[in-house]
Structures are given as structure tokens and as C-alpha cells.
Design an enzyme around this catalytic site. Sequence first.
Site, mmCIF file in Angstrom:
data_model
loop_
_atom_site.group_PDB
_atom_site.id
_atom_site.type_symbol
_atom_site.label_atom_id
_atom_site.label_comp_id
_atom_site.label_asym_id
_atom_site.label_seq_id
_atom_site.Cartn_x
_atom_site.Cartn_y
_atom_site.Cartn_z
ATOM 1 N N ARG A 2 33.470 45.376 9.058
ATOM 2 C CA ARG A 2 32.690 44.149 9.251
ATOM 3 C C ARG A 2 32.349 43.495 7.907
ATOM 4 O O ARG A 2 32.344 42.268 7.784
ATOM 5 C CB ARG A 2 31.413 44.475 10.036
ATOM 6 C CG ARG A 2 30.590 43.256 10.452
ATOM 7 C CD ARG A 2 29.546 43.666 11.489
ATOM 8 N NE ARG A 2 28.731 42.537 11.905
ATOM 9 C CZ ARG A 2 27.480 42.323 11.511
ATOM 10 N NH1 ARG A 2 26.897 43.193 10.680
ATOM 11 N NH2 ARG A 2 26.794 41.282 11.936
ATOM 12 N N HIS B 44 33.224 39.693 7.096
ATOM 13 C CA HIS B 44 32.191 38.722 6.730
ATOM 14 C C HIS B 44 32.365 38.205 5.304
ATOM 15 O O HIS B 44 31.934 37.105 4.981
ATOM 16 C CB HIS B 44 30.796 39.322 6.923
ATOM 17 C CG HIS B 44 30.342 39.335 8.352
ATOM 18 N ND1 HIS B 44 29.017 39.332 8.727
ATOM 19 C CD2 HIS B 44 31.044 39.339 9.507
ATOM 20 C CE1 HIS B 44 28.925 39.339 10.052
ATOM 21 N NE2 HIS B 44 30.143 39.362 10.540
ATOM 22 N N ASN C 284 24.163 38.218 8.496
ATOM 23 C CA ASN C 284 24.161 39.474 7.740
ATOM 24 C C ASN C 284 22.800 40.137 7.618
ATOM 25 O O ASN C 284 22.718 41.361 7.498
ATOM 26 C CB ASN C 284 24.710 39.228 6.325
ATOM 27 C CG ASN C 284 26.186 38.887 6.332
ATOM 28 O OD1 ASN C 284 26.962 39.443 7.099
ATOM 29 N ND2 ASN C 284 26.586 37.935 5.486
ATOM 30 N N HIS D 225 36.085 45.643 17.699
ATOM 31 C CA HIS D 225 34.910 46.042 18.474
ATOM 32 C C HIS D 225 35.231 47.200 19.419
ATOM 33 O O HIS D 225 34.483 47.479 20.343
ATOM 34 C CB HIS D 225 34.346 44.849 19.253
ATOM 35 C CG HIS D 225 33.622 43.871 18.384
ATOM 36 N ND1 HIS D 225 33.178 42.641 18.835
ATOM 37 C CD2 HIS D 225 33.265 43.928 17.074
ATOM 38 C CE1 HIS D 225 32.584 41.999 17.841
ATOM 39 N NE2 HIS D 225 32.625 42.756 16.766
#
Length: 332
Positions: A65, A69, A97, A196
Site C-alpha cells: 500500500r 500511495h 494516509n 486486497h
Amino acid sequence: MSYSSTSASFMSVTVILVAMMLHRSNGQLNATFYANTCPNVSSIVSSVVQQALQSDSRIGASLIRLHFHDCFVNGCDASLLLDNSSSILSEKFSGPNVNSARGFNVVDNIKAAVENSCPGVVSCADVLALAAESSVSLSGGPSWNVLLGRRDSLTANQAGANTSIPSPFEGLSNITAKFSAVGLNTNDLVALSGAHTFGRAQCRTFSNRLNNFSGTGNPDPTLNSTYLTTLQQICPQNGSGTALANLDPTTSDAFDNNYFTNLQNNQGLLQSDQELFSTTGAATISIVNAFSSNQTAFFQSFVQSMINMGNISPLTGSSGEIRSDCKKVNGS
């Protein structure tokens, strides 16, 4: 024009084109970038990630992640890792975040191990890309040769993080547009959403689906009713927004294709997950079906999409720097 002058001018054009291509390829990433300067970098990263997984089963998902990001804001440049300073508003405190991005300490541990072996050579941006690959392969997913050669940014973009990173509350068209803005297509969107298949999400990222979806006073109709009951127990109304649920209720820590089967069963945890399958007429539905029925096809697409994502606007050549501490710009 005589033959000789034509061939000469053709030759000179060819030489110029080849020179341009060579110059351009120097700016591209490649799998052997550290072959001479830090040949063991992949195994160093992998061993630190493996150690972290032993005490924190979530860390693989958290590390991938961070890479995601990072890349969606100003490209894959480790801007996400910079702390606040007199001149930097940290992306760590952006909406997507703050109080949710995690694993920064593991990134620091990886960087320290790499610096110990090859000081001043490997960028923090490449550490994030390598850590993402290790996280997937160590959790049962595919492994791949990570393309390397990124350099680290000198600044961060908190405002960009607030607007560019896809949100769990957004509709499919908005998320598709955010992927498109960084050069990623619908196949990339579905494949990368497959990350996911492991990790956890906080109740606050999906509790809107459990009781009063879009102001209806009812749960999200695309939620499997048995799964809804389970989630309401984990996340009772007025309960803690930071309680955790598995993103994949079937094999929570394994990297497999069960995420897509879950979507077919209306067991996608986030609204942004379930919309891939439940949005009428969406181009994503057939891709979900393909990945659900063929894990190899998912793994192949996932690897290509990770490479595509890792190629978003990297700093190369003499741009940026190689940070010695991922949290701050050199000399600050």
C-alpha cells in the site's frame, strides 16, 4: 539528390535516432540497475520483510500500500516517506494516509540493512518497489524482476495525496479516472485491486455500508446478508472506527485470487471493491470473472500492472537524490 548524399543523410538521421533512443533508455528503469553496485539488494529486502511478517501478518499488505500511495502522487519517488519539516508538508498527514498508512518503521529497517551493505546507492523509492514484490511473493503470490533505477524526491505533495489517491468511498467512474490520470487502464485497476486479497481495513473505511448506506437508512444492498451480520459484529454502530476486518474473509493473509470470488459472492469489504463487480454494465465485471476462474491469469496481470504502476513518472538520471534516511532530504 544523389544516392550518396541521400544515404549519408539517411545515415545521419539514423545515428541521431539511435542516440535519442539510447538517451531515453538511460532514463528508463531496468531489472539489473544495481547488478554491480548492490547485487544482493533483492535478498536483503526480502529477508527484512520476511522477518517483519513473523511478528505482523498485516505488514505485507501495508508495504504494498505504501508503494501504491507513493506512486499515485508525483510518481514513484518516495515522497510519501518524507516527514514534516520547515519546507515539507508530509503526505503522511493527508486524508488517505493519516492514521492508516503503516510500515514506515519496516521501510527504515530495510533501508538501514541496504545502507549497511551498499551505502548511498539504493533509493528509498526502489526500496518501496522491492518491498512490495517481497510482500507478495512471501505471501504465496507471484514473484517478478522489479525494474529499478528510481531516485528520491526532494519534496512532498500533501494536497496531491488528498486528491489523487483512490478512496474506498468513491464510485467506479471516479476511481477509473484516477487510474487513467496516471496512465493505468481498467485491467490495471482490477488487477491491482486484487492486492486486497490480504491485509485489513479499519471499520471507518466501510461502516457507511453497514447501516445507513448513502442516506437510505439501510445497508448497502450489494452486501451479502450473512457477511453483513459478521461485519456489524466487528463494527457495531458507534463502535470504534479503528477496529479491523480482513479484506479477504476467506484466506486473510494469503495472496491468491479469492478476492475476486468474494466479489462474485457480494463479499467485497470496501465499496470500491464491490463496485468492480456490482456496477451494472461495467467493463470490470468480465475481468473479475476471468481472474476468479483463473489464478494464473490474475497473477500474470498483477505482475504486469505492478510494473506499470512502478513506471509512473520516476525520477531518474540526475533528478532527485539517493536519500540516506528515507524520512528526510539529505542535509536537512
